[in-house]
Design an enzyme around this catalytic site. Sequence first.
Site, PDB file in Angstrom:
ATOM      1  N   GLU A  52     -60.864  22.580  76.037  1.00 44.64           N
ATOM      2  CA  GLU A  52     -60.964  21.445  77.084  1.00 44.64           C
ATOM      3  C   GLU A  52     -61.548  20.324  76.267  1.00 44.64           C
ATOM      4  O   GLU A  52     -62.453  20.242  75.711  1.00 44.64           O
ATOM      5  CB  GLU A  52     -62.122  21.959  77.989  1.00 44.64           C
ATOM      6  CG  GLU A  52     -62.307  20.920  79.216  1.00 44.64           C
ATOM      7  CD  GLU A  52     -63.310  21.522  80.378  1.00 44.64           C
ATOM      8  OE1 GLU A  52     -64.409  21.802  79.920  1.00 44.64           O
ATOM      9  OE2 GLU A  52     -62.760  21.500  81.462  1.00 44.64           O
ATOM     10  N   GLU A  59     -68.460  27.496  87.498  1.00 47.06           N
ATOM     11  CA  GLU A  59     -67.431  27.037  87.301  1.00 47.06           C
ATOM     12  C   GLU A  59     -67.354  26.294  86.108  1.00 47.06           C
ATOM     13  O   GLU A  59     -68.170  25.272  85.786  1.00 47.06           O
ATOM     14  CB  GLU A  59     -67.206  25.873  88.457  1.00 47.06           C
ATOM     15  CG  GLU A  59     -65.998  25.537  89.038  1.00 47.06           C
ATOM     16  CD  GLU A  59     -65.496  24.414  88.134  1.00 47.06           C
ATOM     17  OE1 GLU A  59     -65.110  24.423  86.916  1.00 47.06           O
ATOM     18  OE2 GLU A  59     -65.661  23.273  88.413  1.00 47.06           O
ATOM     19  N   CYS A  75     -62.546  18.893  85.946  1.00 49.91           N
ATOM     20  CA  CYS A  75     -62.193  19.995  85.447  1.00 49.91           C
ATOM     21  C   CYS A  75     -60.787  20.793  85.487  1.00 49.91           C
ATOM     22  O   CYS A  75     -60.635  21.571  84.900  1.00 49.91           O
ATOM     23  CB  CYS A  75     -63.361  21.187  85.905  1.00 49.91           C
ATOM     24  SG  CYS A  75     -63.519  20.871  87.822  1.00 49.91           S
ATOM     25  N   LYS A  99     -80.796  20.323  89.188  1.00 48.86           N
ATOM     26  CA  LYS A  99     -81.213  19.616  88.016  1.00 48.86           C
ATOM     27  C   LYS A  99     -79.712  18.941  87.632  1.00 48.86           C
ATOM     28  O   LYS A  99     -78.806  19.551  87.159  1.00 48.86           O
ATOM     29  CB  LYS A  99     -81.420  20.737  86.789  1.00 48.86           C
ATOM     30  CG  LYS A  99     -81.960  19.838  85.565  1.00 48.86           C
ATOM     31  CD  LYS A  99     -81.835  20.451  84.187  1.00 48.86           C
ATOM     32  CE  LYS A  99     -80.571  20.368  83.707  1.00 48.86           C
ATOM     33  NZ  LYS A  99     -79.865  18.855  83.317  1.00 48.86           N
TER      34      LYS A  99
HETATM   35  P1  NAI Z   1     -72.940  21.089  79.624  1.00 43.97           P
HETATM   36  O1  NAI Z   1     -72.237  22.580  80.300  1.00 43.97           O
HETATM   37  O2  NAI Z   1     -73.915  21.755  78.532  1.00 43.97           O
HETATM   38  O3  NAI Z   1     -73.864  20.592  80.736  1.00 43.97           O
HETATM   39  C1  NAI Z   1     -73.610  20.738  82.100  1.00 43.97           C
HETATM   40  C2  NAI Z   1     -75.102  21.018  82.764  1.00 43.97           C
HETATM   41  O4  NAI Z   1     -75.903  21.937  82.044  1.00 43.97           O
HETATM   42  C3  NAI Z   1     -76.226  19.643  82.518  1.00 43.97           C
HETATM   43  O5  NAI Z   1     -76.742  19.465  83.753  1.00 43.97           O
HETATM   44  C4  NAI Z   1     -76.818  20.172  81.276  1.00 43.97           C
HETATM   45  O6  NAI Z   1     -78.189  19.479  81.304  1.00 43.97           O
HETATM   46  C5  NAI Z   1     -76.768  21.669  81.846  1.00 43.97           C
HETATM   47  N1  NAI Z   1     -77.425  22.404  80.531  1.00 43.97           N
HETATM   48  C6  NAI Z   1     -76.948  22.513  79.257  1.00 43.97           C
HETATM   49  N2  NAI Z   1     -77.621  23.399  78.539  1.00 43.97           N
HETATM   50  C7  NAI Z   1     -78.135  24.079  79.369  1.00 43.97           C
HETATM   51  C8  NAI Z   1     -78.888  25.378  78.932  1.00 43.97           C
HETATM   52  N3  NAI Z   1     -79.086  25.980  78.056  1.00 43.97           N
HETATM   53  N4  NAI Z   1     -79.691  25.884  80.226  1.00 43.97           N
HETATM   54  C9  NAI Z   1     -79.316  25.476  81.411  1.00 43.97           C
HETATM   55  N5  NAI Z   1     -78.716  24.416  81.546  1.00 43.97           N
HETATM   56  C10 NAI Z   1     -78.105  23.662  80.442  1.00 43.97           C
HETATM   57  O7  NAI Z   1     -71.934  20.183  79.300  1.00 43.97           O
HETATM   58  P2  NAI Z   1     -72.059  18.726  78.309  1.00 43.97           P
HETATM   59  O8  NAI Z   1     -72.678  19.060  77.167  1.00 43.97           O
HETATM   60  O9  NAI Z   1     -72.497  17.804  79.394  1.00 43.97           O
HETATM   61  O10 NAI Z   1     -70.463  18.568  77.990  1.00 43.97           O
HETATM   62  C11 NAI Z   1     -69.808  19.158  77.031  1.00 43.97           C
HETATM   63  C12 NAI Z   1     -68.417  19.614  77.471  1.00 43.97           C
HETATM   64  O11 NAI Z   1     -68.385  20.553  78.464  1.00 43.97           O
HETATM   65  C13 NAI Z   1     -67.540  18.437  77.783  1.00 43.97           C
HETATM   66  O12 NAI Z   1     -66.697  17.712  76.845  1.00 43.97           O
HETATM   67  C14 NAI Z   1     -66.580  19.090  78.840  1.00 43.97           C
HETATM   68  O13 NAI Z   1     -65.543  19.742  77.962  1.00 43.97           O
HETATM   69  C15 NAI Z   1     -67.289  20.166  79.281  1.00 43.97           C
HETATM   70  N6  NAI Z   1     -67.711  19.922  80.717  1.00 43.97           N
HETATM   71  C16 NAI Z   1     -67.144  20.484  81.787  1.00 43.97           C
HETATM   72  C17 NAI Z   1     -67.368  20.252  83.129  1.00 43.97           C
HETATM   73  C18 NAI Z   1     -66.615  20.979  84.116  1.00 43.97           C
HETATM   74  O14 NAI Z   1     -66.535  20.446  85.352  1.00 43.97           O
HETATM   75  N7  NAI Z   1     -66.096  21.842  84.057  1.00 43.97           N
HETATM   76  C19 NAI Z   1     -68.360  19.394  83.363  1.00 43.97           C
HETATM   77  C20 NAI Z   1     -69.176  19.019  82.487  1.00 43.97           C
HETATM   78  C21 NAI Z   1     -68.775  19.187  81.163  1.00 43.97           C
END
Ligand code: NAI
Length: 501
Positions: free
Chosen positions: A404, A273, A307, A198
């Site tokens: 972050e 991660e 990240c 996904k």
């Molecule tokens: P997120 O962690 O919510 O999303 C990442 C993935 O998880 C997406 O594919 C999303 O659809 C999925 N997801 C979201 N909620 C879920 C759930 N309840 N169950 C299963 N899958 C779920 O991050 P988002 O909202 O895109 O970004 C918010 C913040 O997260 C960013 O501003 C950043 O600080 C951080 N982030 C960190 C990343 C990293 O590589 N460490 C990558 C993306 C975001």
Amino acid sequence: MSTIIENPLITRHQKLIKRLQKLFIAGQWQDSAGEETIAVYDPSNGQVISQLVAANETDVNKAVSSARECFVSPVWAAMKPTERQRLLMRLADLIEQHADELAELESIDNGKPVVAARQADLNGSIEFVRYMAGWATKITGETLDVSVPRLKEGKFFAYTKPQPVGVVAAIVPWNFPLMMALWKVAPALATGCTVVLKPAEQSSLTALRLGELVAEAGYPPGVLNIITGYGGTAGNTLVHHPDVDKITFTGSLPTGKLIGHAAVEGMKRFTLELGGKSPMIVMPDISVEQAVQGAAMGIFYNQGQVCTAASRLYVHRSLYDDVVRGIAEFAARMSIGPGFDSNTQLGPLISEDQAEKVCAYVRLGQSEGAELITGGQRLDRPGYYVSPAVLANANNQMRVVQEEIFGPVLTVMPFDSTEEVIELANGTEYGLAASVWTNDLKAAHQITENVKAGISWVNCHNVLDPNLPFGGVGFSGIGRELGAASINAYLEPHSVMMRLA
Ligand code: NAI
Ligand code: MG
């Protein structure tokens, strides 16, 4: 606001983008059982360029069933390692053949400069898949001397046979969409698992195109299933699905915690991660130029949406003023623009939400007492552009130093001694990466030995290799990707004891 500048890449890839408005399940491009869609935005101008399927529960169930059927099918389960290796090599070749197209697609979807996508995301992906292909034929267990102490007699022979964990749910973020997908898909396919992928709702195009290439490579249907969908619905259904054996996730800490709970509830294996707030430490023997160059690459690369971004810069007090001035000048000079323009150094952020969030953090930093030297503003044009920001005189008590931000925002702080900077560097709940800049071997060693991080760099930052394990300590996550560690994360040892006499 000025008028909208059309993105020429969209005209070039219009047909392809239209073709990707489906789910990829059991080797077939399918419509959803429901009606909901996901708007695809072009970060360079804020226009909606497509609508993707927002998978619902029925779709997710179909995808998991498909992965399960394939996992137990003789064609996949009995496939020779050499054949799994050949298929991954073929996939890498296909990605390479289509690298320019994929880089452009990534730029359309994520906003990043095409040049950077081609150089980093695509080259990185191609070599990573080749590296993982090699592992398919190098998976080993152990033979072990056993005593069976409770028996006086008897001769036994024991060994372990690694077995694939089964159906893998791979949930990926939007910062390196194709590469993050492949970090999960390639080791899973090398070991004989099957996958439901996904992608993030903000950036699904290259993952969908990957589905076409997987089919073209000759994989049996159902090895890789791709469902576009929202995290709270499709993602949530997927991680709770009883027929998923392992979850691998990259993304935010709050979502990572939810997924960890779901995994333990269902006794699924999991790898998380979860980002970081990585320190970069500049010791007094480094030149201002080297420090500025390193810090700029460390924080502004990929618009700061990394990240391991060097978001906390600790500079020895003897260099502090000069480095702050230098990095602010560097930031102010960066050419900000659309990803399709080859002069662009800093593209738009992923979304309107992210651009607003980043600017709000800059204002928060100011209200906490940090000094904004430059940047932190939306550009007066359509699209998600934020000028690169430098917040000086920050300290570890500020939220902008603890949380972050995931954007082009640098916080800078002075220090006086090595012991002090180690304590400052370790002063967040995260522990993903760190870098130290010095030619003093003793100081470099002292810092890498004591810093809370899964990976430390000396005189470089953001440098990864397919063979070097990557992942976090503390709240940066659980488990490792890349290297042999990544292969082992998709295998479970099955212990076998044989009585011979
Ligand atoms: P997120 O962690 O919510 O999303 C990442 C993935 O998880 C997406 O594919 C999303 O659809 C999925 N997801 C979201 N909620 C879920 C759930 N309840 N169950 C299963 N899958 C779920 O991050 P988002 O909202 O895109 O970004 C918010 C913040 O997260 C960013 O501003 C950043 O600080 C951080 N982030 C960190 C990343 C990293 O590589 N460490 C990558 C993306 C975001
Ligand atoms: Mg997008």
